[in-house]
Design a protein around this motif. Structure first.
Motif, short mmCIF file in Angstrom:
data_model
loop_
_atom_site.label_atom_id
_atom_site.label_comp_id
_atom_site.label_asym_id
_atom_site.label_seq_id
_atom_site.Cartn_x
_atom_site.Cartn_y
_atom_site.Cartn_z
N ILE A 1 0.82 -1.10 0.13
CA ILE A 1 -0.19 -0.11 -0.07
C ILE A 1 0.66 1.35 -0.03
N LYS A 2 1.99 1.19 0.65
CA LYS A 2 2.92 2.26 0.72
C LYS A 2 3.56 2.52 -0.63
N ARG A 3 3.98 1.78 -1.03
CA ARG A 3 4.42 1.74 -2.60
C ARG A 3 3.65 2.29 -3.52
N ILE A 4 2.14 1.66 -3.46
CA ILE A 4 1.27 2.31 -4.34
C ILE A 4 0.99 3.78 -4.22
N ASN A 5 0.77 4.16 -2.98
CA ASN A 5 0.73 5.51 -2.40
C ASN A 5 1.78 6.47 -2.98
N GLN A 6 3.35 5.89 -2.60
CA GLN A 6 4.40 6.71 -3.22
C GLN A 6 4.33 7.07 -4.66
N ARG A 7 3.80 5.78 -5.34
CA ARG A 7 3.69 5.95 -6.86
C ARG A 7 2.61 7.09 -7.27
N ASN A 8 1.58 6.84 -6.66
CA ASN A 8 0.44 7.70 -6.84
C ASN A 8 0.79 9.52 -6.65
N GLU A 9 1.87 9.42 -5.81
CA GLU A 9 2.15 10.82 -5.08
C GLU A 9 2.91 11.36 -6.56
#
Length: 117
Positions: free
Chosen positions: A106-114
């Motif tokens: 989830i953290k990787r997903i959020n970082q990529r979205n940012e």
């Protein structure tokens, strides 16, 4: 438990005391049969659910090997966005052995979205 109050909710206005012996026995047999049949259906459904979860996990493993971490994370993100699976099923399908692995995804997903903004 108050039998009269629970019986009135099950049978409407009829009280268990109002049932004659044959009717009472008939209702008992009817519900024994229903519970038995539903138990068999539930067992079959649970077995099918477990088989399908395993099939999904094998397919996701193949996908992970082909698409890598970023592609896998995108698939997890789409599943979460569509509310397509419960978190426990996501963890199973994607072989997240711990909640920490799921949170890292989830953290990787959020970082990529940012970074896309």
């Amino acid at each position: 438990m108050n039998i009269k109050s629970s019986s009135s909710s099950l049978w409407g206005n009829m009280k268990i005391a109002d049932l004659d012996e044959d009717t009472l026995e008939g209702k008992i047999l009817y519900y024994i049969t229903r519970v038995h049949k539903e138990s068999l259906l539930l067992q079959k459904l649970q077995e099918e659910y477990a088989q399908n979860k395993t099939r999904l996990r094998l397919l996701v493993d193949m996908f992970k090997n082909r698409q890598g971490e970023a592609g896998t994370d995108d698939l997890v993100a789409a599943i979460i966005k569509d509310d397509a699976l419960h978190p426990e099923d996501i963890c199973f399908a994607f072989s997240f052995d711990t909640q920490q692995e799921f949170r890292e995804c989830i953290k990787r997903i959020n970082q990529r979205n940012e970074t896309k903004r």
